[in-house]
Design a protein around this motif. Structure first.
Motif, PDB file in Angstrom:
ATOM      1  N   GLY A   1      43.927  42.790  35.546  1.00 29.80           N
ATOM      2  CA  GLY A   1      43.729  41.373  35.237  1.00 29.80           C
ATOM      3  C   GLY A   1      45.045  40.628  35.120  1.00 29.80           C
ATOM      4  N   TRP A   2      46.007  41.226  34.410  1.00 30.64           N
ATOM      5  CA  TRP A   2      47.327  40.595  34.300  1.00 30.64           C
ATOM      6  C   TRP A   2      47.983  40.464  35.677  1.00 30.64           C
ATOM      7  CZ3 TRP A   2      48.251  37.738  30.454  1.00 30.64           C
ATOM      8  CH2 TRP A   2      47.907  38.079  29.151  1.00 30.64           C
ATOM      9  N   ALA A   3      47.880  41.503  36.486  1.00 32.36           N
ATOM     10  CA  ALA A   3      48.474  41.469  37.830  1.00 32.36           C
ATOM     11  C   ALA A   3      47.828  40.364  38.661  1.00 32.36           C
ATOM     12  CB  ALA A   3      48.303  42.820  38.520  1.00 32.36           C
ATOM     13  N   ASN A   4      46.512  40.239  38.581  1.00 35.37           N
ATOM     14  CA  ASN A   4      45.823  39.188  39.334  1.00 35.37           C
ATOM     15  C   ASN A   4      46.192  37.805  38.823  1.00 35.37           C
ATOM     16  OD1 ASN A   4      44.438  40.752  41.236  1.00 35.37           O
ATOM     17  ND2 ASN A   4      42.849  41.253  39.760  1.00 35.37           N
ATOM     18  N   LEU A   5      46.386  37.652  37.523  1.00 36.15           N
ATOM     19  CA  LEU A   5      46.828  36.363  36.991  1.00 36.15           C
ATOM     20  C   LEU A   5      48.206  35.988  37.530  1.00 36.15           C
ATOM     21  CD1 LEU A   5      45.822  36.316  33.202  1.00 36.15           C
ATOM     22  CD2 LEU A   5      45.015  34.800  35.006  1.00 36.15           C
ATOM     23  N   GLU A   6      49.099  36.969  37.560  1.00 38.10           N
ATOM     24  CA  GLU A   6      50.446  36.707  38.064  1.00 38.10           C
ATOM     25  C   GLU A   6      50.436  36.303  39.532  1.00 38.10           C
ATOM     26  OE1 GLU A   6      53.020  40.013  37.233  1.00 38.10           O
ATOM     27  OE2 GLU A   6      52.901  39.691  35.070  1.00 38.10           O
ATOM     28  N   LYS A   7      49.486  36.867  40.295  1.00 39.29           N
ATOM     29  CA  LYS A   7      49.375  36.540  41.723  1.00 39.29           C
ATOM     30  C   LYS A   7      48.602  35.248  41.958  1.00 39.29           C
ATOM     31  CE  LYS A   7      48.458  41.196  42.789  1.00 39.29           C
ATOM     32  NZ  LYS A   7      47.574  42.106  43.498  1.00 39.29           N
ATOM     33  N   GLY A   8      47.993  34.726  40.900  1.00 35.43           N
ATOM     34  CA  GLY A   8      47.172  33.528  41.057  1.00 35.43           C
ATOM     35  C   GLY A   8      45.767  33.831  41.549  1.00 35.43           C
ATOM     36  N   SER A   9      45.349  35.074  41.446  1.00 34.65           N
ATOM     37  CA  SER A   9      44.015  35.487  41.910  1.00 34.65           C
ATOM     38  C   SER A   9      43.019  35.494  40.753  1.00 34.65           C
ATOM     39  CB  SER A   9      44.085  36.877  42.544  1.00 34.65           C
ATOM     40  OG  SER A   9      44.984  36.896  43.617  1.00 34.65           O
ATOM     41  N   ASN A  10      42.924  34.381  40.062  1.00 35.85           N
ATOM     42  CA  ASN A  10      42.038  34.293  38.895  1.00 35.85           C
ATOM     43  C   ASN A  10      40.587  34.561  39.259  1.00 35.85           C
ATOM     44  OD1 ASN A  10      44.455  33.436  37.902  1.00 35.85           O
ATOM     45  ND2 ASN A  10      43.683  31.540  37.027  1.00 35.85           N
ATOM     46  N   HIS A  11      40.207  34.226  40.464  1.00 38.73           N
ATOM     47  CA  HIS A  11      38.808  34.393  40.896  1.00 38.73           C
ATOM     48  C   HIS A  11      38.379  35.862  40.946  1.00 38.73           C
ATOM     49  CE1 HIS A  11      41.244  34.899  44.492  1.00 38.73           C
ATOM     50  NE2 HIS A  11      40.260  35.616  44.986  1.00 38.73           N
ATOM     51  N   SER A  12      39.333  36.766  41.020  1.00 36.76           N
ATOM     52  CA  SER A  12      38.983  38.183  41.132  1.00 36.76           C
ATOM     53  C   SER A  12      38.876  38.883  39.769  1.00 36.76           C
ATOM     54  CB  SER A  12      39.999  38.913  42.014  1.00 36.76           C
ATOM     55  OG  SER A  12      41.278  38.853  41.425  1.00 36.76           O
ATOM     56  N   ILE A  13      38.998  38.119  38.693  1.00 35.23           N
ATOM     57  CA  ILE A  13      38.921  38.687  37.347  1.00 35.23           C
ATOM     58  C   ILE A  13      37.550  38.347  36.762  1.00 35.23           C
ATOM     59  CG2 ILE A  13      39.985  38.801  35.074  1.00 35.23           C
ATOM     60  CD1 ILE A  13      42.505  37.529  36.386  1.00 35.23           C
ATOM     61  N   ASP A  14      36.811  39.375  36.325  1.00 34.82           N
ATOM     62  CA  ASP A  14      35.494  39.107  35.752  1.00 34.82           C
ATOM     63  C   ASP A  14      35.638  38.424  34.386  1.00 34.82           C
ATOM     64  OD1 ASP A  14      34.941  41.264  33.485  1.00 34.82           O
ATOM     65  OD2 ASP A  14      35.991  42.289  35.113  1.00 34.82           O
ATOM     66  N   ASN A  15      34.568  37.776  33.943  1.00 40.92           N
ATOM     67  CA  ASN A  15      34.616  36.981  32.716  1.00 40.92           C
ATOM     68  C   ASN A  15      34.936  37.796  31.471  1.00 40.92           C
ATOM     69  OD1 ASN A  15      34.124  34.597  34.052  1.00 40.92           O
ATOM     70  ND2 ASN A  15      31.908  34.744  33.831  1.00 40.92           N
ATOM     71  N   LYS A  16      34.414  39.025  31.382  1.00 42.43           N
ATOM     72  CA  LYS A  16      34.709  39.855  30.214  1.00 42.43           C
ATOM     73  C   LYS A  16      36.204  40.174  30.149  1.00 42.43           C
ATOM     74  CE  LYS A  16      31.689  43.066  31.146  1.00 42.43           C
ATOM     75  NZ  LYS A  16      30.889  44.295  31.085  1.00 42.43           N
ATOM     76  N   THR A  17      36.797  40.461  31.292  1.00 44.08           N
ATOM     77  CA  THR A  17      38.225  40.770  31.317  1.00 44.08           C
ATOM     78  C   THR A  17      39.045  39.527  31.017  1.00 44.08           C
ATOM     79  OG1 THR A  17      37.823  42.543  32.913  1.00 44.08           O
ATOM     80  CG2 THR A  17      40.093  41.796  32.688  1.00 44.08           C
TER      81      THR A  17
END
Length: 119
Positions: A92-108
């Motif tokens: 989740g942190w890695a996806n946030l850094e890449k700007g891929s917020n859409h790939s993170i589920d709501n619980k995470t």
């Protein structure tokens, strides 16, 4: 974070979580087994997952109960569930850094808002 909890408070939380998990898995265990698993869980958390938030621990168990075929609570199962949630948080942190917020589920996403970066 786990490392910020004193041992007595951590063990109380672990005992409650262990008891709740047994109920949800439909397992019946005596008090001695619950106490032994409580000690195991608190040691696993202190030694291997000290930077997890308590919310992440609870989410790990909830996900473990609902999303896996591990219906026997033991040290190995608890470790697998905690490892899996830590991986979700790291990803989740890695996806946030890449700007891929859409790939993170709501619980995470909810965990990330309460979880410091795990190093």
């Amino acid at each position: 974070m786990i490392k910020e909890l004193n041992k007595v408070e951590l063990e109380k939380r672990c005992l409650h979580l262990i008891g709740k998990t047994f109920v949800e898995l439909g397992q019946v265990k005596d008090e001695l087994e619950k106490i032994e698993l409580t000690g195991k869980l608190s040691n696993i958390l202190i030694n291997r997952f000290p930077k997890l938030s308590w919310n992440a621990v609870e989410q790990a168990f909830e996900d473990g109960i609902l999303e896996t075929d591990d219906f026997h609570l033991c040290s190995k199962t608890m470790y697998k569930w905690l490892y899996r949630i830590r991986e979700k948080i790291w990803n989740g942190w890695a996806n946030l850094e890449k700007g891929s917020n859409h790939s993170i589920d709501n619980k995470t996403k909810a965990l990330l808002s309460n979880q410091k970066l795990i190093g």
